[in-house]
Design a protein around this motif. Structure first.
Motif, PDB file in Angstrom:
ATOM      1  N   MET A   1     -26.699 -38.997 -28.683  1.00 25.31           N
ATOM      2  CA  MET A   1     -25.277 -39.121 -28.948  1.00 25.31           C
ATOM      3  C   MET A   1     -24.937 -38.496 -30.308  1.00 25.31           C
ATOM      4  N   LYS A   2     -23.742 -37.991 -30.456  1.00 27.47           N
ATOM      5  CA  LYS A   2     -23.335 -37.384 -31.701  1.00 27.47           C
ATOM      6  C   LYS A   2     -23.077 -38.467 -32.741  1.00 27.47           C
ATOM      7  N   ALA A   3     -23.552 -38.205 -33.938  1.00 29.00           N
ATOM      8  CA  ALA A   3     -23.347 -39.162 -35.012  1.00 29.00           C
ATOM      9  C   ALA A   3     -21.862 -39.238 -35.354  1.00 29.00           C
ATOM     10  N   THR A   4     -21.357 -40.428 -35.503  1.00 26.09           N
ATOM     11  CA  THR A   4     -19.964 -40.645 -35.850  1.00 26.09           C
ATOM     12  C   THR A   4     -19.821 -42.047 -36.382  1.00 26.09           C
ATOM     13  N   THR A   5     -18.762 -42.297 -37.117  1.00 27.01           N
ATOM     14  CA  THR A   5     -18.508 -43.641 -37.634  1.00 27.01           C
ATOM     15  C   THR A   5     -17.375 -44.316 -36.884  1.00 27.01           C
ATOM     16  N   SER A   6     -16.819 -43.662 -35.881  1.00 28.22           N
ATOM     17  CA  SER A   6     -15.704 -44.218 -35.124  1.00 28.22           C
ATOM     18  C   SER A   6     -16.100 -44.349 -33.660  1.00 28.22           C
ATOM     19  N   TRP A   7     -16.061 -45.585 -33.146  1.00 30.96           N
ATOM     20  CA  TRP A   7     -16.469 -45.841 -31.773  1.00 30.96           C
ATOM     21  C   TRP A   7     -15.330 -46.469 -30.999  1.00 30.96           C
ATOM     22  N   ALA A   8     -15.293 -46.172 -29.706  1.00 29.93           N
ATOM     23  CA  ALA A   8     -14.274 -46.773 -28.852  1.00 29.93           C
ATOM     24  C   ALA A   8     -14.424 -48.289 -28.859  1.00 29.93           C
ATOM     25  N   GLU A   9     -13.322 -48.986 -28.932  1.00 33.72           N
ATOM     26  CA  GLU A   9     -13.349 -50.446 -28.951  1.00 33.72           C
ATOM     27  C   GLU A   9     -13.604 -51.002 -27.555  1.00 33.72           C
ATOM     28  N   ALA A  10     -14.441 -52.003 -27.490  1.00 32.85           N
ATOM     29  CA  ALA A  10     -14.719 -52.669 -26.221  1.00 32.85           C
ATOM     30  C   ALA A  10     -13.591 -53.632 -25.888  1.00 32.85           C
ATOM     31  N   THR A  11     -13.137 -53.577 -24.645  1.00 36.41           N
ATOM     32  CA  THR A  11     -12.133 -54.514 -24.148  1.00 36.41           C
ATOM     33  C   THR A  11     -12.648 -55.081 -22.831  1.00 36.41           C
ATOM     34  N   LEU A  12     -11.940 -56.079 -22.301  1.00 40.33           N
ATOM     35  CA  LEU A  12     -12.388 -56.647 -21.042  1.00 40.33           C
ATOM     36  C   LEU A  12     -11.200 -56.927 -20.142  1.00 40.33           C
ATOM     37  N   SER A  13     -11.511 -57.034 -18.850  1.00 39.26           N
ATOM     38  CA  SER A  13     -10.553 -57.483 -17.851  1.00 39.26           C
ATOM     39  C   SER A  13     -11.290 -58.419 -16.916  1.00 39.26           C
ATOM     40  N   GLU A  14     -10.534 -59.197 -16.142  1.00 36.66           N
ATOM     41  CA  GLU A  14     -11.147 -60.109 -15.185  1.00 36.66           C
ATOM     42  C   GLU A  14     -10.395 -60.041 -13.870  1.00 36.66           C
ATOM     43  N   PHE A  15     -11.165 -60.104 -12.773  1.00 29.70           N
ATOM     44  CA  PHE A  15     -10.571 -60.113 -11.451  1.00 29.70           C
ATOM     45  C   PHE A  15     -11.509 -60.828 -10.493  1.00 29.70           C
ATOM     46  N   ASP A  16     -10.991 -61.805  -9.794  1.00 24.70           N
ATOM     47  CA  ASP A  16     -11.723 -62.482  -8.728  1.00 24.70           C
ATOM     48  C   ASP A  16     -13.084 -63.007  -9.202  1.00 24.70           C
ATOM     49  N   GLY A  17     -13.086 -63.597 -10.375  1.00 23.79           N
ATOM     50  CA  GLY A  17     -14.307 -64.206 -10.886  1.00 23.79           C
ATOM     51  C   GLY A  17     -15.285 -63.263 -11.540  1.00 23.79           C
ATOM     52  N   VAL A  18     -14.895 -61.981 -11.706  1.00 22.31           N
ATOM     53  CA  VAL A  18     -15.772 -60.995 -12.326  1.00 22.31           C
ATOM     54  C   VAL A  18     -15.125 -60.488 -13.613  1.00 22.31           C
ATOM     55  N   ARG A  19     -15.908 -60.441 -14.662  1.00 24.09           N
ATOM     56  CA  ARG A  19     -15.452 -59.917 -15.949  1.00 24.09           C
ATOM     57  C   ARG A  19     -15.973 -58.490 -16.111  1.00 24.09           C
ATOM     58  N   PHE A  20     -15.091 -57.591 -16.520  1.00 29.19           N
ATOM     59  CA  PHE A  20     -15.429 -56.171 -16.634  1.00 29.19           C
ATOM     60  C   PHE A  20     -15.331 -55.718 -18.086  1.00 29.19           C
ATOM     61  N   LEU A  21     -16.248 -54.845 -18.475  1.00 28.48           N
ATOM     62  CA  LEU A  21     -16.230 -54.242 -19.802  1.00 28.48           C
ATOM     63  C   LEU A  21     -15.620 -52.854 -19.716  1.00 28.48           C
ATOM     64  N   HIS A  22     -14.742 -52.538 -20.651  1.00 24.26           N
ATOM     65  CA  HIS A  22     -14.133 -51.210 -20.746  1.00 24.26           C
ATOM     66  C   HIS A  22     -14.300 -50.710 -22.184  1.00 24.26           C
ATOM     67  N   LEU A  23     -14.202 -49.397 -22.345  1.00 21.73           N
ATOM     68  CA  LEU A  23     -14.222 -48.791 -23.667  1.00 21.73           C
ATOM     69  C   LEU A  23     -12.983 -47.916 -23.828  1.00 21.73           C
ATOM     70  N   ASP A  24     -11.891 -48.566 -24.203  1.00 14.83           N
ATOM     71  CA  ASP A  24     -10.649 -47.846 -24.492  1.00 14.83           C
ATOM     72  C   ASP A  24     -10.221 -46.935 -23.345  1.00 14.83           C
ATOM     73  N   SER A  25     -10.482 -47.377 -22.095  1.00  9.83           N
ATOM     74  CA  SER A  25     -10.076 -46.593 -20.929  1.00  9.83           C
ATOM     75  C   SER A  25     -10.100 -47.513 -19.716  1.00  9.83           C
ATOM     76  N   ILE A  26      -9.664 -46.986 -18.571  1.00  2.00           N
ATOM     77  CA  ILE A  26      -9.677 -47.792 -17.349  1.00  2.00           C
ATOM     78  C   ILE A  26     -11.062 -47.859 -16.733  1.00  2.00           C
ATOM     79  N   TRP A  27     -11.993 -46.996 -17.169  1.00  2.82           N
ATOM     80  CA  TRP A  27     -13.299 -46.912 -16.533  1.00  2.82           C
ATOM     81  C   TRP A  27     -14.135 -48.138 -16.834  1.00  2.82           C
ATOM     82  N   VAL A  28     -14.789 -48.645 -15.804  1.00  4.46           N
ATOM     83  CA  VAL A  28     -15.640 -49.822 -15.945  1.00  4.46           C
ATOM     84  C   VAL A  28     -16.984 -49.408 -16.530  1.00  4.46           C
ATOM     85  N   GLN A  29     -17.368 -50.049 -17.611  1.00  2.64           N
ATOM     86  CA  GLN A  29     -18.656 -49.789 -18.254  1.00  2.64           C
ATOM     87  C   GLN A  29     -19.705 -50.838 -17.897  1.00  2.64           C
ATOM     88  N   GLY A  30     -19.275 -51.911 -17.247  1.00  3.23           N
ATOM     89  CA  GLY A  30     -20.208 -52.968 -16.858  1.00  3.23           C
ATOM     90  C   GLY A  30     -19.433 -54.150 -16.315  1.00  3.23           C
TER      91      GLY A  30
END
Length: 262
Positions: A1-30
């Motif tokens: 990965m490219k060295a940087t001091t600025s990283w996308a912030e982790a956010t979350l959403s929940e649906f039907d008993g499942v919690r999802f991780l996002h990184l400043d986008s709609i894409w699911v990271q986990g």
């Protein structure tokens, strides 16, 4: 990965008993099922455990305390929790984004570091390049994407060679790739050049397009009867669809392997 001091912030959403991780986008990271945090929720993440088909499960359980699993890319810590709690392996997770580590500790049941768990805020390439890690890993999970989940951020022959170098003899790596994109053939060819074409297998893509590659360092493919018995054991003990994996796993296609001649 490219060295940087600025990283996308982790956010979350929940649906039907499942919690999802996002990184400043709609894409699911986990993802994590809240009431079953050690269950692997996403299909492609389940397939990242397909390396179990190449291991004697009884021996793995006997030797669990001596074996080492490593995740390059933490995501929602699903593989880390599974290797730690279900397989009871010594587990290391390497994640460059401190926001992801903090989110996993706060929202995704990632326990604090201890005798069997180490979580490192570090560049994955630096970790595999460290001579101290040569031949120290039995199972390596590689899932390294940027916040837009567009393509692997580490995807060259030198990186895959370093991944192979950290594996013990008989060790296995699984890599998450997008099988329906042109980059899949390039990535697969790079891995095959490093590991050898007889040491790389793929599972057919999930409906989302994720294709998991399995690559081994000097592993032997069990006979069909052994594989069937092993898959049944994996299903009964770990609640993973291993018999389905057997129907999906295959060598790399000839169209890719022809590139080894050039």
């Amino acid at each position: 990965m490219k060295a940087t001091t600025s990283w996308a912030e982790a956010t979350l959403s929940e649906f039907d008993g499942v919690r999802f991780l996002h990184l400043d986008s709609i894409w699911v990271q986990g993802a994590m099922r809240i009431r079953k945090p050690n269950q692997l929720e996403l299909e492609y993440v389940q397939r990242m455990m397909a390396w179990l088909l190449w291991r004697d499960i009884d021996a793995l359980e006997r030797e669990a305390g001596e074996l080492h699993a490593v995740q390059l890319g933490l995501g929602a810590a699903a593989l880390t929790r599974f290797c730690l709690h279900e397989l009871r392996l010594r587990t290391t997770a390497v994640e460059i984004n401190p926001s992801v580590i903090a989110a996993c500790r706060q929202w995704f049941r990632l326990p604090p570091d201890g005798p069997r768990l180490t979580v490192l805020n570090q560049d994955a390439r630096q970790w595999v390049d460290d001579p101290a890690h040569l031949q120290t890993v039995d199972a390596l999970n590689v899932d390294l994407y940027d916040h837009e989940a567009a393509s692997p951020v580490l995807d060259d022959e030198d990186f895959y060679a370093a991944c192979r170098s950290v594996l013990q003899d008989g060790g296995l790596m699984t890599v998450n790739l997008f099988g329906r994109r042109a980059s899949f053939a390039r990535s697969s060819l790079r891995i095959a050049k490093v590991f050898g074409s007889d040491q790389v297998w793929q599972l057919t893509p999930t409906k989302e397009g994720n294709t998991v590659l399995v690559a081994g360092r000097g592993v032997r493919v069990p006979d069909r009867e052994t594989l069937l018995a092993r898959a049944a054991t994996i299903e009964s003990r770990y609640r993973l669809p291993a018999r389905k994996w057997l129907r999906l796993v295959r060598p790399l296609p000839m169209s890719i392997l022809q590139g080894l001649q050039t």
